[in-house]
Design a protein around this motif. Structure first.
Motif, short mmCIF file in Angstrom:
data_model
loop_
_atom_site.label_atom_id
_atom_site.label_comp_id
_atom_site.label_asym_id
_atom_site.label_seq_id
_atom_site.Cartn_x
_atom_site.Cartn_y
_atom_site.Cartn_z
N GLN A 50 0.82 -1.20 0.00
CA GLN A 50 0.00 0.00 0.00
C GLN A 50 0.86 1.26 0.00
O GLN A 50 0.51 2.27 -0.61
CB GLN A 50 -0.93 0.00 1.23
CG GLN A 50 -1.99 -1.10 1.21
CD GLN A 50 -2.98 -0.93 0.08
OE1 GLN A 50 -3.17 0.17 -0.44
NE2 GLN A 50 -3.62 -2.03 -0.31
N GLU A 52 3.88 1.52 -1.35
CA GLU A 52 4.58 1.67 -2.63
C GLU A 52 3.64 1.72 -3.83
O GLU A 52 4.09 1.95 -4.96
CB GLU A 52 5.57 0.51 -2.82
CG GLU A 52 6.67 0.47 -1.79
CD GLU A 52 7.58 -0.72 -1.99
OE1 GLU A 52 7.20 -1.62 -2.78
OE2 GLU A 52 8.66 -0.78 -1.35
N LYS A 53 2.35 1.49 -3.58
CA LYS A 53 1.40 1.41 -4.68
C LYS A 53 1.33 2.70 -5.48
O LYS A 53 1.35 2.70 -6.71
CB LYS A 53 0.02 1.04 -4.14
CG LYS A 53 -1.03 0.86 -5.21
CD LYS A 53 -2.35 0.43 -4.59
CE LYS A 53 -3.42 0.25 -5.66
NZ LYS A 53 -4.72 -0.18 -5.07
N GLU A 54 1.27 3.81 -4.77
CA GLU A 54 1.16 5.09 -5.46
C GLU A 54 2.39 5.38 -6.31
O GLU A 54 2.28 5.84 -7.45
CB GLU A 54 0.95 6.21 -4.43
CG GLU A 54 -0.36 6.13 -3.67
CD GLU A 54 -1.56 6.26 -4.59
OE1 GLU A 54 -1.44 6.99 -5.61
OE2 GLU A 54 -2.60 5.65 -4.31
N SER A 55 3.57 5.09 -5.75
CA SER A 55 4.80 5.35 -6.51
C SER A 55 4.90 4.43 -7.72
O SER A 55 5.36 4.84 -8.80
CB SER A 55 6.02 5.18 -5.61
OG SER A 55 6.11 3.85 -5.11
N GLU A 56 4.47 3.15 -7.55
CA GLU A 56 4.50 2.23 -8.69
C GLU A 56 3.55 2.66 -9.79
O GLU A 56 3.88 2.60 -10.98
CB GLU A 56 4.16 0.81 -8.21
CG GLU A 56 5.27 0.16 -7.40
CD GLU A 56 4.93 -1.27 -7.01
OE1 GLU A 56 5.82 -1.97 -6.50
OE2 GLU A 56 3.77 -1.69 -7.22
N LEU A 57 2.35 3.11 -9.39
CA LEU A 57 1.40 3.58 -10.39
C LEU A 57 1.90 4.84 -11.08
O LEU A 57 1.68 5.04 -12.29
CB LEU A 57 0.04 3.82 -9.74
CG LEU A 57 -0.69 2.56 -9.23
CD1 LEU A 57 -2.01 2.94 -8.56
CD2 LEU A 57 -0.94 1.59 -10.37
N ALA A 58 2.58 5.70 -10.30
CA ALA A 58 3.14 6.91 -10.92
C ALA A 58 4.23 6.54 -11.92
O ALA A 58 4.32 7.14 -13.01
CB ALA A 58 3.71 7.81 -9.83
N ASN A 61 2.57 5.24 -14.99
CA ASN A 61 2.04 6.33 -15.82
C ASN A 61 3.13 6.98 -16.65
O ASN A 61 2.91 7.36 -17.80
CB ASN A 61 1.35 7.36 -14.94
CG ASN A 61 0.05 6.84 -14.33
OD1 ASN A 61 -0.59 5.96 -14.90
ND2 ASN A 61 -0.32 7.36 -13.17
N SER A 690 1.83 -3.85 -7.68
CA SER A 690 0.59 -3.41 -8.32
C SER A 690 0.53 -3.80 -9.79
O SER A 690 -0.56 -3.86 -10.36
CB SER A 690 0.43 -1.89 -8.19
OG SER A 690 1.57 -1.23 -8.74
#
Length: 732
Positions: A50, A52-58, A61, A690
């Motif tokens: 949870q 690292e999820k945001e950084s992986e999605l960034a 992108n 993710s």
């Protein structure tokens, strides 16, 4: 003593039970502790995931920007190509500009020069225009072309297909008007074969129109007279062995050996003469082969006295089936609707007698073409209606009834008669499921045509009756066939050399009224794999195609993708019947090899660089369909697992890993493909991620990730297009 023994035994048993219970409690406590520790481990991994999820999605992108760069490059490339085409001024239209394409079609439609060679030359231009529009519909993003333009391009494709077939009909009529100029020296009938890389045009016309021995030419009479003279000679020479010996002794002119030799030679000569005679008569009146291309037909005896012509027009392309069959991504018809159409024909409101009477009448080709074009326009309008919501294109199953063959209008009475003859009882029409079977090798238009009046030479004048009716279908129905056969016409077709048929193909005919392919009316199929030919009987003259299972190469047995250099890679796919190797470089792909039963095939498309879309189309045309559609799970079991490998060399058994993706996160499973039971237990030292990309990144070598990070956006897009088209993660 006995009581003491029993007491000791009971104490021992009690002790054993106590020890077993203690071990069970310890094992249960250890199991609970392991589960607690494993749950704590999962909670830590989940917390880390949870975080690292945001950084992986960034990061994902940012990687997706490469796809946007590739899309922009394609748009710029197409714009540059349009500009270069404009500067060439070679007379060919831009298919995306309505004024140009409409002018092109209008001028060609009004052109009265319908020489067959000119039509074939123009055919190359038309096919190129259709291919440009099809690739644009598949490749272009919604930002590049609007929905209105998509509908317009689909309409242009249908109009070009109709116009091309119309020109072939006009060229056929033009040839038949001068059929006597193409008279065959042996049979006295018309025989013409014209072939190029796209089309094979074969036509035969019955100019003699007689079915008795009196219609045979001087060759027949000469052969027959020679045979009779030899027979009379043998009768005169016939004598008993005693007489032969007496004559030998008296006259001593020849020996018995010489006489026997003479008899043998005479009999062989007679056999040869009558064999040639029968072959000539059969060739003239019933069976005819276009030896140049290997196609042939058995003309029904009832047509031997008629002014009839038979055309076999083989097109390597398919302009009969609906557009969605060859352009995945376009809306496709609903299966239930097509089945209902096949099983419950539309009620015309006519009395049975009126319907049969109408069925017996065969329309002229122009009238049939008008009906065909109307149906195609209505289907295009339906296609436009159903494609307004682009988000539902992959899920929708809407009715699209495309093109009808102008020369294939079988009567309902004929179909009913065929069903009664074949099975003794009426059977429901069998419609081909175009989601399961795909046409392969093009389309064969097999037509019986009315022979127009021929020119008559009167001195220095040549007179001909002019009929303003266009090309007419000969009014022939299966009711005129011989009673001892279940089919009226027997057809032999030579299959294309550049197409692979892994199994016996399914023969189907086009039903113009129902807008579907059907297998009823086809019987007595004989397939010769070595000679690559197929022979079958038909109830009438139809447009036919050969079909192959679209999923026979699924699921895949193995696949591998590994880099071979900067922005270069090799994609190897082992399917059920073939092993395919594809090289990838920048924005292009090249088919390296296709191996079937340890033999390389399809040399005509190997070693050529092309776009991923062009490669997919070329492989499907050649019979190597390794591209599942959105409806393929209905016909192929989809394993719920996927293997992936990223190293420089080839993968070994212990290098493969098994991953599970539930739509939100990816996890590396501990089990292998040979495990007896499924478990979601994680591989040691693995984590949640993710995306599959980040899972592989955590376990891949630095060299592998360095190649990924340095890869250009065009190469990444090409790899993505291939993986998306083959769906190896789902069908392996």
């Amino acid at each position: 003593m006995k009581s003491d023994g029993k007491s000791k035994k009971s104490k021992k048993e009690a002790k054993l039970r106590a020890e077993a219970q203690l071990r069970a409690e310890q094992e249960e406590a250890e199991r609970l502790e392991r589960e607690r520790l494993y749950q704590e481990h999962l909670e830590k991994l989940e917390a880390k995931y949870q975080g690292e999820k945001e950084s992986e999605l960034a990061e994902l992108n940012s990687l997706e920007q490469k796809f946007l760069s590739a899309q922009q490059w394609k748009m710029d490339y197409r714009e540059q190509a349009k500009w270069e085409h404009y500067l060439k001024c070679d007379g060919t239209p831009d298919p995306t500009i309505p004024q140009e394409i409409n002018t092109f079609m209008s001028l060609w439609r009004d052109d009265q020069d319908v020489d067959i060679q000119l039509v074939m030359e123009k055919e190359e231009v038309v096919l190129n225009l259709i291919e440009q529009l099809e690739f644009l519909l598949l490749e272009a993003s919604p930002d590049e072309i609007t929905e209105k333009q998509r509908d317009q391009y689909q309409e242009f494709i249908l109009q070009l297909q109709d116009l091309l077939h119309q020109k072939y009909n006009e060229a056929t009529q033009n040839l038949l008007k001068a059929a006597s100029m193409y008279e065959d020296s042996e049979t006295g009938n018309m025989h013409t074969v014209i072939k190029d890389k796209n089309t094979t045009f074969c036509i035969w016309a019955n100019l003699k129109k007689k079915a008795s021995i009196h219609s045979a030419d001087s060759q027949c009479w000469l052969l027959l007279w020679s045979g009779l003279e030899i027979y009379k000679f043998l009768k005169m020479q016939q004598q008993s062995p005693v007489t032969a010996r007496r004559n030998l002794e008296e006259k001593q002119q020849r020996s018995c050996r010489d006489l026997k030799f003479l008899w043998k030679q005479c009999f062989l000569l007679m056999h040869f003469i009558f064999s040639k005679l029968f072959q000539l008569l059969a060739k003239q009146f019933k069976n005819h082969m276009f030896q140049e291309v290997g196609h042939g037909f058995d003309l029904p005896k009832s047509l031997a006295l008629s002014s009839v012509a038979v055309r076999v027009l083989h097109t390597c392309y398919d302009h009969v089936s609906p557009l969605w069959v060859h352009c995945q991504g376009l809306p496709r018809p609903e299966a239930s609707d097509s089945e209902e159409l096949a099983e419950h024909p539309e009620d015309t409101g006519q009395e049975p007698g009126e319907e049969e009477e109408k069925g017996i009448k065969e329309p002229s080709v122009p009238a049939a073409e008008e009906t065909c074009s109307t149906g195609r326009k209505e289907s295009a309008a339906s296609l436009k209606e159903n494609s307004n919501n682009t988000d539902d294109i992959k899920e929708t199953e809407e009715e699209t009834e495309m093109n009808a063959d102008a020369l294939d209008v079988p009567s309902q009475e004929a179909d009913a008669l065929l069903q009664e003859e074949a099975g003794g009882r009426e059977e429901a029409p069998r419609a081909v499921d175009l989601q399961q079977l795909l046409p392969l090798g093009g389309v064969y238009h097999i037509d019986a045509l009315q022979l127009p009046p021929q020119a008559q030479d009167l001195g220095d004048w040549s007179m001909v009756e002019l009929l303003d009716v266009g090309l007419e279908v000969y009014p022939y129905s299966p009711g005129e066939a011989e009673d001892d056969t279940q089919f009226a016409v027997q057809i032999t077709l030579k299959l294309p050399d550049n197409v692979i048929y892994f199994k016996v193909p399914v023969v189907a005919r086009w039903d113009a009224a129902g807008q579907q392919w059907r297998t009823d009316g086809i019987s007595e199929i004989t397939y010769e794999a070595e000679e690559k030919s197929i022979t079958f009987g038909m109830g009438a003259f139809y447009t036919v195609a050969l079909f192959q299972d679209a999923h026979l190469n699924l699921p895949y047995q193995a696949w591998e993708l590994h880099p071979t250099g900067v922005d270069e890679g090799l994609f190897t796919l082992t399917a059920a019947f073939a092993t395919i190797q594809i090289q990838i470089k920048d924005n292009q792909c090249m088919l390296s090899s296709v191996v079937v039963e340890e033999e390389e095939v399809l040399s005509h498309i190997t070693g050529k660089w092309m776009s991923p879309f062009a490669l997919r189309a070329a492989l499907k045309r050649a019979g190597v369909n390794i591209f599942p559609a959105e409806y393929s799970p209905k016909y192929v079991p989809v394993p719920r697992k996927a293997s992936e490998h990223l190293t420089v060399g080839s993968a070994k058994d212990n290098d493969w890993s098994l991953y599970m993706f539930n739509g939100e996160k990816v996890q590396n499973l501990k089990l292998t493909e040979t495990s007896e039971a499924f478990t979601e237990e994680l591989e040691e030292e693995s984590e949640f991620h993710s995306t599959l990309y980040h899972m592989l990144k955590a376990s891949a070598s630095n060299e592998a990730m360095d190649k990924v990070e340095r890869a250009g956006f065009l190469f990444i897009d090409s790899v993505y297009q291939l993986l998306l088209a083959t769906r190896v993660l789902a069908y392996s």
